[in-house]
Write a protein that holds these residues in place. Structure first.
Motif, PDB file in Angstrom:
ATOM      1  N   ASP A 296      -7.138   1.214  -1.093  1.00  0.00           N
ATOM      2  CA  ASP A 296      -7.284   0.589   0.076  1.00  0.00           C
ATOM      3  C   ASP A 296      -7.689   1.479   1.193  1.00  0.00           C
ATOM      4  OD1 ASP A 296      -5.125   2.503   0.575  1.00  0.00           O
ATOM      5  OD2 ASP A 296      -3.404   0.725   0.802  1.00  0.00           O
TER       6      ASP A 296
ATOM      7  N   GLY B 215       0.803  -1.306  -0.155  1.00  0.00           N
ATOM      8  CA  GLY B 215      -0.033   0.086   0.021  1.00  0.00           C
ATOM      9  C   GLY B 215       0.851   1.304  -0.081  1.00  0.00           C
TER      10      GLY B 215
ATOM     11  N   TYR C  87      -2.931  -5.281   5.367  1.00  0.00           N
ATOM     12  CA  TYR C  87      -2.030  -6.045   4.409  1.00  0.00           C
ATOM     13  C   TYR C  87      -1.089  -7.326   5.252  1.00  0.00           C
ATOM     14  CZ  TYR C  87      -2.549  -2.590   0.938  1.00  0.00           C
ATOM     15  OH  TYR C  87      -2.987  -1.657  -0.133  1.00  0.00           O
TER      16      TYR C  87
ATOM     17  N   ARG D 227      -7.210  -3.724   3.139  1.00  0.00           N
ATOM     18  CA  ARG D 227      -7.213  -2.156   3.449  1.00  0.00           C
ATOM     19  C   ARG D 227      -5.654  -1.675   4.126  1.00  0.00           C
ATOM     20  NH1 ARG D 227     -12.740  -0.092   4.651  1.00  0.00           N
ATOM     21  NH2 ARG D 227     -14.104  -1.683   4.005  1.00  0.00           N
ATOM     22  N   HIS D 228      -5.579  -0.568   4.316  1.00  0.00           N
ATOM     23  CA  HIS D 228      -4.268   0.227   4.230  1.00  0.00           C
ATOM     24  C   HIS D 228      -3.904   0.161   5.388  1.00  0.00           C
ATOM     25  CE1 HIS D 228      -1.047   2.866   3.254  1.00  0.00           C
ATOM     26  NE2 HIS D 228      -1.324   3.554   4.397  1.00  0.00           N
TER      27      HIS D 228
ATOM     28  N   GLY E 193      -4.180  -2.672  -2.352  1.00  0.00           N
ATOM     29  CA  GLY E 193      -5.446  -2.838  -1.964  1.00  0.00           C
ATOM     30  C   GLY E 193      -6.620  -2.176  -2.820  1.00  0.00           C
TER      31      GLY E 193
END
Length: 314
Positions: A255, A179, A287, A277-278, A221
């Protein structure tokens, strides 16, 4: 998960065939949601984790959040990598308060003008990446390291690798970014380069998969599509705000912080995760989460296997 063009030529050694076959099996098992299988030692280099902007090193180990509240009991990202056979995992020592040092760049004319190179405000971080990589390599008998960079850690890793006179590139086997914003924001609003020129410098000076002896893997993402009409505080609204700053548009997938189109590098192995998602603040979906890590780690293993095979047949 399909794996293409993995049948090696007859001239390859048995060791090379074993490496690539091992990576292919890992990919297939991951795609079938079977537990991650520990790869052979040559595919488990020492790992150096690069924290993202505003994060503390402990966010990737004992202080990582749990979905139910509190902090993790499994050692966070570092612990998860350990359990998957990565014996040497080092985290660049960054405290949350260290990020305040970026504000010192305000004393620099180029920083204020938005044209500063990375060392102006982030030199302290780049120094620590160099030092941590050297320590990780030494602790593992001189092995080359894998840089595993979250968020801003990704473009900062590229800056560190390109540093003039540095030895990091020689010590690095692969760069994996999670990300990370890799391209400079648009010059005109709503673009907003909060790095004050540092990201633009990196992208112009070291574009794409710049170093030929380093494997690049970019993981991105696509869980959140930005929406300017969404309610304030929702992932869609926050994503829309962040995406506009980075690419000039908010109605794109990403993300939740970094838009998909900004998180991949040309020439890199590109892994897109539809549900990732981040933020570490979304502990089930970021991640490094237990349920997410095995959707990209086998791709890293495959890239390392390809690299090892090329080295074997040269």
């Amino acid at each position: 998960m399909a794996v293409a063009a993995l049948r090696p030529p007859r001239r390859w050694s048995s060791a090379a065939r074993y490496l690539l076959l091992s990576a292919a099996v890992l990919m297939l098992l991951s795609g079938s949601r079977v537990a991650f299988v520990t790869p052979p030692p040559v595919l488990r280099p020492p790992v150096v984790v690069l924290p993202g902007f505003g994060n503390d090193a402990q966010d990737y180990s004992d202080l990582e959040l749990e979905p139910t509240g509190g902090t993790t009991k499994d050692g966070g990202l570092k612990g998860r990598l350990h359990r998957r056979g990565f014996e040497h995992v080092h985290i660049v020592p960054v405290a949350r308060a260290d990020w305040l040092r970026v504000a010192l760049g305000l004393f620099d004319e180029d920083f204020r003008a938005g044209s500063a190179p990375p060392d102006t405000a982030f030199g302290w971080y780049l120094d620590r990446v160099d030092e941590t990589a050297a320590e990780a390599s030494a602790a593992s008998g001189g092995e080359r390291v894998l840089l595993l960079a979250h968020s801003a850690g990704g473009w900062l890793a590229r800056a560190a690798l390109g540093r003039s006179g540095g030895s990091l590139a020689e010590r690095t086997r692969a760069l994996v970014t999670l990300g990370s914003p890799h391209r400079a924001p648009p010059l005109e609003p709503p673009g907003d380069d909060q790095t004050r020129g540092a990201l633009s410098f990196v992208d112009n000076s070291f574009p794409g998969a710049f170093l030929k002896n380093v494997e690049y893997v970019t993981v991105a993402g696509a869980a959140v599509v930005g929406d300017g009409e969404a309610e304030r505080g929702t992932p869609e609204k926050e994503g829309w705000i962040s995406y506009r700053r980075l690419v000039g548009r908010g109605d794109v997938p990403g993300d939740g912080i970094v838009p998909l189109e900004n998180a991949h590098l040309e020439g890199a192995t590109q892994v897109t995760l539809p549900a990732a998602r981040h933020s570490i603040g979304t502990p089930d979906e970021w991640y490094g989460a237990e349920g997410v890590i095995d959707t990209w780690l086998p791709q890293v293993t495959l890239s390392l296997a390809r690299q090892a095979v090329v080295g074997t047949i040269r």
